[in-house]
Design a protein around this motif. Structure first.
Motif, PDB file in Angstrom:
ATOM      1  N   THR A  52      -6.228  19.606   1.181  1.00  0.00           N
ATOM      2  CA  THR A  52      -5.470  18.892   2.217  1.00  0.00           C
ATOM      3  C   THR A  52      -5.320  17.412   1.867  1.00  0.00           C
ATOM      4  OG1 THR A  52      -6.408  20.420   3.848  1.00  0.00           O
ATOM      5  CG2 THR A  52      -5.312  18.456   4.691  1.00  0.00           C
ATOM      6  N   ALA A  53      -6.397  16.803   1.363  1.00  0.00           N
ATOM      7  CA  ALA A  53      -6.325  15.400   0.962  1.00  0.00           C
ATOM      8  C   ALA A  53      -5.350  15.202  -0.197  1.00  0.00           C
ATOM      9  CB  ALA A  53      -7.717  14.897   0.570  1.00  0.00           C
ATOM     10  N   THR A  54      -5.260  16.176  -1.095  1.00  0.00           N
ATOM     11  CA  THR A  54      -4.319  16.081  -2.213  1.00  0.00           C
ATOM     12  C   THR A  54      -2.880  16.074  -1.712  1.00  0.00           C
ATOM     13  OG1 THR A  54      -5.895  17.246  -3.646  1.00  0.00           O
ATOM     14  CG2 THR A  54      -3.610  17.149  -4.375  1.00  0.00           C
ATOM     15  N   VAL A  55      -2.587  16.905  -0.712  1.00  0.00           N
ATOM     16  CA  VAL A  55      -1.236  16.897  -0.120  1.00  0.00           C
ATOM     17  C   VAL A  55      -0.945  15.540   0.520  1.00  0.00           C
ATOM     18  CG1 VAL A  55       0.212  17.898   1.691  1.00  0.00           C
ATOM     19  CG2 VAL A  55      -1.172  19.387   0.240  1.00  0.00           C
ATOM     20  N   LEU A  56      -1.918  15.007   1.248  1.00  0.00           N
ATOM     21  CA  LEU A  56      -1.733  13.693   1.878  1.00  0.00           C
ATOM     22  C   LEU A  56      -1.492  12.615   0.828  1.00  0.00           C
ATOM     23  CD1 LEU A  56      -4.473  13.712   4.688  1.00  0.00           C
ATOM     24  CD2 LEU A  56      -2.076  14.386   4.835  1.00  0.00           C
ATOM     25  N   LEU A  57      -2.242  12.657  -0.275  1.00  0.00           N
ATOM     26  CA  LEU A  57      -2.055  11.669  -1.340  1.00  0.00           C
ATOM     27  C   LEU A  57      -0.684  11.792  -1.984  1.00  0.00           C
ATOM     28  CD1 LEU A  57      -5.543  11.649  -3.124  1.00  0.00           C
ATOM     29  CD2 LEU A  57      -4.480   9.761  -1.883  1.00  0.00           C
ATOM     30  N   THR A  58      -0.190  13.020  -2.126  1.00  0.00           N
ATOM     31  CA  THR A  58       1.147  13.210  -2.693  1.00  0.00           C
ATOM     32  C   THR A  58       2.208  12.555  -1.818  1.00  0.00           C
ATOM     33  OG1 THR A  58       0.437  15.315  -3.677  1.00  0.00           O
ATOM     34  CG2 THR A  58       2.806  14.926  -3.496  1.00  0.00           C
ATOM     35  N   LEU A  59       2.119  12.771  -0.516  1.00  0.00           N
ATOM     36  CA  LEU A  59       3.080  12.165   0.408  1.00  0.00           C
ATOM     37  C   LEU A  59       2.925  10.644   0.431  1.00  0.00           C
ATOM     38  CD1 LEU A  59       2.736  14.732   3.337  1.00  0.00           C
ATOM     39  CD2 LEU A  59       4.606  14.562   1.695  1.00  0.00           C
ATOM     40  N   ILE A  60       1.689  10.171   0.375  1.00  0.00           N
ATOM     41  CA  ILE A  60       1.445   8.726   0.370  1.00  0.00           C
ATOM     42  C   ILE A  60       2.038   8.080  -0.873  1.00  0.00           C
ATOM     43  CG2 ILE A  60      -0.379   6.990   0.129  1.00  0.00           C
ATOM     44  CD1 ILE A  60      -2.070   8.661   2.042  1.00  0.00           C
ATOM     45  N   VAL A  61       1.918   8.744  -2.029  1.00  0.00           N
ATOM     46  CA  VAL A  61       2.448   8.175  -3.271  1.00  0.00           C
ATOM     47  C   VAL A  61       3.973   8.072  -3.218  1.00  0.00           C
ATOM     48  CG1 VAL A  61       2.816   8.704  -5.712  1.00  0.00           C
ATOM     49  CG2 VAL A  61       0.522   8.747  -4.769  1.00  0.00           C
ATOM     50  N   LEU A  62       4.638   9.032  -2.581  1.00  0.00           N
ATOM     51  CA  LEU A  62       6.092   8.918  -2.412  1.00  0.00           C
ATOM     52  C   LEU A  62       6.439   7.680  -1.584  1.00  0.00           C
ATOM     53  CD1 LEU A  62       7.085  12.650  -1.722  1.00  0.00           C
ATOM     54  CD2 LEU A  62       7.376  11.352  -3.844  1.00  0.00           C
ATOM     55  N   ALA A  63       5.673   7.449  -0.518  1.00  0.00           N
ATOM     56  CA  ALA A  63       5.893   6.243   0.285  1.00  0.00           C
ATOM     57  C   ALA A  63       5.529   4.991  -0.493  1.00  0.00           C
ATOM     58  CB  ALA A  63       5.075   6.321   1.571  1.00  0.00           C
ATOM     59  N   LEU A  64       4.488   5.079  -1.302  1.00  0.00           N
ATOM     60  CA  LEU A  64       4.071   3.935  -2.123  1.00  0.00           C
ATOM     61  C   LEU A  64       5.128   3.585  -3.160  1.00  0.00           C
ATOM     62  CD1 LEU A  64       1.845   1.925  -2.796  1.00  0.00           C
ATOM     63  CD2 LEU A  64       0.774   3.665  -4.210  1.00  0.00           C
ATOM     64  N   ASN A  65       5.802   4.604  -3.680  1.00  0.00           N
ATOM     65  CA  ASN A  65       6.890   4.368  -4.632  1.00  0.00           C
ATOM     66  C   ASN A  65       7.985   3.519  -3.995  1.00  0.00           C
ATOM     67  OD1 ASN A  65       7.494   4.907  -7.341  1.00  0.00           O
ATOM     68  ND2 ASN A  65       8.967   6.477  -6.788  1.00  0.00           N
ATOM     69  N   TYR A  66       8.306   3.821  -2.728  1.00  0.00           N
ATOM     70  CA  TYR A  66       9.298   3.017  -2.002  1.00  0.00           C
ATOM     71  C   TYR A  66       8.793   1.595  -1.788  1.00  0.00           C
ATOM     72  CZ  TYR A  66      12.002   1.191   1.922  1.00  0.00           C
ATOM     73  OH  TYR A  66      12.767   0.381   2.731  1.00  0.00           O
TER      74      TYR A  66
ATOM     75  N   GLY B 226      13.637  12.067   0.536  1.00  0.00           N
ATOM     76  CA  GLY B 226      13.692  11.073   1.604  1.00  0.00           C
ATOM     77  C   GLY B 226      12.886  11.495   2.824  1.00  0.00           C
ATOM     78  N   LEU B 227      12.959  12.789   3.175  1.00  0.00           N
ATOM     79  CA  LEU B 227      12.202  13.272   4.325  1.00  0.00           C
ATOM     80  C   LEU B 227      10.704  13.260   4.037  1.00  0.00           C
ATOM     81  CD1 LEU B 227      12.209  14.490   7.156  1.00  0.00           C
ATOM     82  CD2 LEU B 227      12.504  16.746   6.113  1.00  0.00           C
ATOM     83  N   LEU B 228      10.319  13.707   2.842  1.00  0.00           N
ATOM     84  CA  LEU B 228       8.897  13.679   2.479  1.00  0.00           C
ATOM     85  C   LEU B 228       8.375  12.242   2.412  1.00  0.00           C
ATOM     86  CD1 LEU B 228       8.754  16.440  -0.292  1.00  0.00           C
ATOM     87  CD2 LEU B 228       8.019  16.614   2.083  1.00  0.00           C
ATOM     88  N   THR B 229       9.219  11.325   1.927  1.00  0.00           N
ATOM     89  CA  THR B 229       8.823   9.911   1.889  1.00  0.00           C
ATOM     90  C   THR B 229       8.636   9.366   3.297  1.00  0.00           C
ATOM     91  OG1 THR B 229      10.033   9.595  -0.184  1.00  0.00           O
ATOM     92  CG2 THR B 229       9.464   7.625   1.054  1.00  0.00           C
ATOM     93  N   LEU B 230       9.489   9.803   4.218  1.00  0.00           N
ATOM     94  CA  LEU B 230       9.365   9.363   5.614  1.00  0.00           C
ATOM     95  C   LEU B 230       8.034   9.826   6.212  1.00  0.00           C
ATOM     96  CD1 LEU B 230      10.782   8.017   8.057  1.00  0.00           C
ATOM     97  CD2 LEU B 230      11.706  10.273   8.619  1.00  0.00           C
ATOM     98  N   ILE B 231       7.673  11.088   5.960  1.00  0.00           N
ATOM     99  CA  ILE B 231       6.385  11.594   6.443  1.00  0.00           C
ATOM    100  C   ILE B 231       5.243  10.844   5.763  1.00  0.00           C
ATOM    101  CG2 ILE B 231       4.897  13.629   6.594  1.00  0.00           C
ATOM    102  CD1 ILE B 231       7.463  15.330   6.583  1.00  0.00           C
ATOM    103  N   GLY B 232       5.388  10.627   4.447  1.00  0.00           N
ATOM    104  CA  GLY B 232       4.360   9.904   3.712  1.00  0.00           C
ATOM    105  C   GLY B 232       4.191   8.470   4.177  1.00  0.00           C
ATOM    106  N   THR B 233       5.265   7.871   4.682  1.00  0.00           N
ATOM    107  CA  THR B 233       5.190   6.490   5.160  1.00  0.00           C
ATOM    108  C   THR B 233       4.263   6.374   6.364  1.00  0.00           C
ATOM    109  OG1 THR B 233       7.427   6.018   4.348  1.00  0.00           O
ATOM    110  CG2 THR B 233       6.536   4.540   6.020  1.00  0.00           C
ATOM    111  N   VAL B 234       4.280   7.380   7.234  1.00  0.00           N
ATOM    112  CA  VAL B 234       3.366   7.382   8.389  1.00  0.00           C
ATOM    113  C   VAL B 234       1.917   7.420   7.904  1.00  0.00           C
ATOM    114  CG1 VAL B 234       2.689   8.611  10.482  1.00  0.00           C
ATOM    115  CG2 VAL B 234       5.105   8.525   9.806  1.00  0.00           C
ATOM    116  N   LEU B 235       1.642   8.299   6.921  1.00  0.00           N
ATOM    117  CA  LEU B 235       0.293   8.397   6.362  1.00  0.00           C
ATOM    118  C   LEU B 235      -0.083   7.131   5.606  1.00  0.00           C
ATOM    119  CD1 LEU B 235       0.614  12.040   4.993  1.00  0.00           C
ATOM    120  CD2 LEU B 235      -0.424  11.323   7.147  1.00  0.00           C
ATOM    121  N   TYR B 236       0.897   6.564   4.919  1.00  0.00           N
ATOM    122  CA  TYR B 236       0.688   5.325   4.153  1.00  0.00           C
ATOM    123  C   TYR B 236       0.284   4.177   5.078  1.00  0.00           C
ATOM    124  CZ  TYR B 236       2.841   1.057   2.130  1.00  0.00           C
ATOM    125  OH  TYR B 236       3.126  -0.226   1.723  1.00  0.00           O
ATOM    126  N   CYS B 237       0.924   4.084   6.239  1.00  0.00           N
ATOM    127  CA  CYS B 237       0.577   3.029   7.199  1.00  0.00           C
ATOM    128  C   CYS B 237      -0.821   3.244   7.779  1.00  0.00           C
ATOM    129  CB  CYS B 237       1.603   2.981   8.330  1.00  0.00           C
ATOM    130  SG  CYS B 237       3.249   2.447   7.823  1.00  0.00           S
TER     131      CYS B 237
END
Length: 603
Positions: free
Chosen positions: A421-435, A196-207
């Motif tokens: 670094t971009a791979t880490v960002l994509l991982t977090l973005i995909v968690l947000a994308l899953n939501y 949930g916390l990683l998804t929250l961080i990923g949501t910022v990057l996703y936006c």
């Protein structure tokens, strides 16, 4: 029959995984700088990208397996789908989901940072001298990675002990579905908190990144920036080069025979003209190569095919734009529906009991889910669209910290550090994308798929009525269904249960993730409107920087081949890229028109 159906679903998933590996490999090799390729970086990036794509593509498999246990045309479970068989399917899916989520977290927080530091520890001179070994590099990388190990431990400890929601007050929520979401297992709660916390961080990057890429990708296909080989740019470069050389000739003639040579003002102007001439020569050479001049027949054929299929690219851009607008409308409808009709609002992260407003994309997925694998193919295309949009967004915006650009992501010119670094960002973005896919894009499809229940009256709770002759009594499954038959006929997907468990146990995550979707839509609108009215232009400064760097690397390589010496032997300091080479003898060669010959030798 049941075994054959479930096996085919898993086979389709395996085929998708092979496709994911190919997509990840092509993506990495397209963006990776050829001169800086490292086996460890390439392997970790490809594996991480494959893992995150495998995580999100498990969703339609989950939905297909759960839906395969029921007969949507009759509103009941199939004869073989006993509670034990259904539970076995759910148990298998839970194992796969927790494995993939844990793998994504470990890769994001441990493996990728370790690889980053391992690459940074490399010193070519120390390795050649024998003062640096693999063990010393491993130890150096491990020392920095310990910080991320502590972060992981802290996350799981907080998730293990943090108090979660203990009850859902209110009569509408006294349902088995919502009671089941209140996790009592502390291990599951710890994983839920971390994800949930990683998804929250990923949501910022996703936006920031995905919304930008979603608006830019179709428009870039419709009206792309002109190439360096475009006739106007090529003619302009040739004209500028002619004017430059004419001005140099004038300065030389004006000071011919003068004692002491050029005065200081003319010397500064001549040096600036020589630097500009170098840049213009590089542009001319790049334009000639882009048009296929001096290239193989394969390159020329590729350029001709690109020109022939330009209308197809334009049509593809228009279709992607329409698809993006459909996604925008669908997400907006679901967001309004959740904000207005959520059964518990912020108390459970805006969980929606059932869809109250017609949502086009959700309807398409629910209808196609009745015939597997049509929905899987559509979901794969949707996922790849979001994934490609995320990459385009990262490449356009760059990897930034506030207003500072840390790394640039460019084709064939991305450093290993930037790739990791971009791979880490994509991982977090995909968690947000899953939501976003499960809760906003297609909520009914992601929760129950095409499952229905028969709303005919029953004598006892154990009876499953059949609507084979009463299709008017069929009802789509929902979280708020109170009919006794719904408990037997409706089985929620594992992914929706997991996401809703995070939202219910930690409502703050669910509320922030939900309202962030409106920020995503706002960014999409702003960037889309700006891109439509703005004419794309070629970034000549970026082109010049890339050409200069390639030329310097060619000079360094040529020096090494000819003299069998390192750059350190020549300049007497650590090996590295030298940005300026002065304006001595090489400048004189430029003035005499010999620069082209020398550059072509070293290119």
């Amino acid at each position: 029959m049941a075994l054959i159906q479930t096996s085919l679903i898993w086979v389709a998933y395996a085929v998708a995984l092979v496709l994911c590996i190919a997509i990840a490999a092509v993506t990495i090799y397209v963006y990776q700088k050829p001169q800086d390729r490292a086996a460890s970086v390439t392997t970790v990036c490809i594996f991480t990208m494959t893992a995150l794509l495998a995580t999100i593509l498990l969703m339609p498999v989950d939905i297909a397996l759960v839906s395969s246990t029921g007969l949507s045309s009759q509103g009941r479970k199939k004869d073989w789908a006993t509670p034990e068989k259904v539970e076995n399917i759910l148990y298998t899916l839970r194992i796969v989901y927790y494995t993939l989520y844990s793998l994504d977290a470990v890769l994001c927080l441990l493996v990728v940072p370790f690889t980053y530091f391992f690459y940074e520890e490399y010193d070519e001179m120390a390795t050649e001298d024998g003062t640096q070994t693999i063990v010393s590099r491993l130890w150096g990388a491990l020392k920095y990675t310990i910080v991320f190990v502590l972060i992981c431990i802290i996350l799981f400890l907080i998730g293990f002990f943090v108090p979660a929601a203990r009850s859902l007050k209110g009569k509408p929520l006294d349902l088995d579905y919502f009671k089941h979401l209140l996790s009592e297992n502390r291990g599951e709660r710890a994983i839920s908190f971390a994800i949930g916390l990683l998804t929250l961080i990923g949501t910022v990057l996703y936006c920031l990144y995905t919304a930008t890429g979603l608006a830019l990708l179709p428009v870039a296909m419709i009206k792309s920036a002109p190439s360096i080989s475009a006739p106007d740019l090529a003619a302009n470069t040739a004209s500028q080069l002619q004017q430059n050389r004419e001005r140099q000739r004038q300065l030389e003639m004006r000071n011919e025979g003068r004692q002491g040579g050029l005065d200081s003002r003319d010397r500064r102007e001549l040096e600036a003209l020589i630097r500009e001439e170098r840049t213009l020569i590089r542009r001319e050479r790049l334009a000639a190569e882009a048009t296929g001049e001096g290239q193989s027949w394969l390159v020329k054929t590729w350029n001709k095919l690109g020109a022939i299929f330009r209308p197809v690219k334009l049509l593809g851009g228009l279709l992607l734009m329409l698809f993006g607008l459909l996604i925008f409308v669908s997400m907006l409808i679901t967001g309004i529906d959740k904000a207005k009709n959520s059964i518990c609002k912020t108390g459970c992260g805006y969980v929606l009991g059932h869809i109250n407003i017609f949502q086009p994309l959700n309807w398409i997925f629910v209808q196609t889910a009745k015939v597997f694998p049509i929905d899987y193919i559509l979901f794969l295309l949707l996922t790849l669209f979001f994934f490609a949009a995320s990459i385009v967004g990262i490449a356009t915006v760059g990897i930034r910290f506030l207003w500072l650009t840390l790394f640039q992501i460019r084709k064939a010119n991305t450093s290993p550090q930037a790739l990791l670094t971009a791979t880490v960002l994509l991982t977090l973005i995909v968690l947000a994308l899953n939501y976003a896919l499960a809760m906003l894009v297609a909520p009914q499809y992601a929760t129950f798929g095409p499952q229905t229940y028969c709303a005919l009256p029953v004598n006892d709770d154990a009876t499953q009525p059949s609507c084979a002759h009463r299709p008017d009594a069929l009802r789509p499954c929902s979280e708020l269904a109170t009919h006794p038959a719904a408990r037997h006929a409706c089985t929620p997907s594992v992914v929706s249960t997991f996401i809703n468990r995070v939202n219910v146990n930690f409502p703050f995550f669910g509320a922030v993730d939900f309202w962030a979707q409106f920020a995503f839509l706002a960014v999409y609108l702003i960037v889309g409107a700006t891109t439509l009215v703005r004419t794309p232009k070629v970034n000549l400064r970026e082109v010049d920087a890339d050409l200069e760097e390639q030329e310097e690397e060619g000079l360094l390589a040529s020096t090494g081949r000819r003299f069998g010496a390192t750059w350190n032997d020549i300049v007497g300091r650590s090996k590295g890229r030298q940005r300026d080479y002065g304006t001595g003898a090489r400048d004189e060669a430029v003035r005499r028109g010999e620069e082209d010959v020398e550059r072509d030798t070293n290119w």
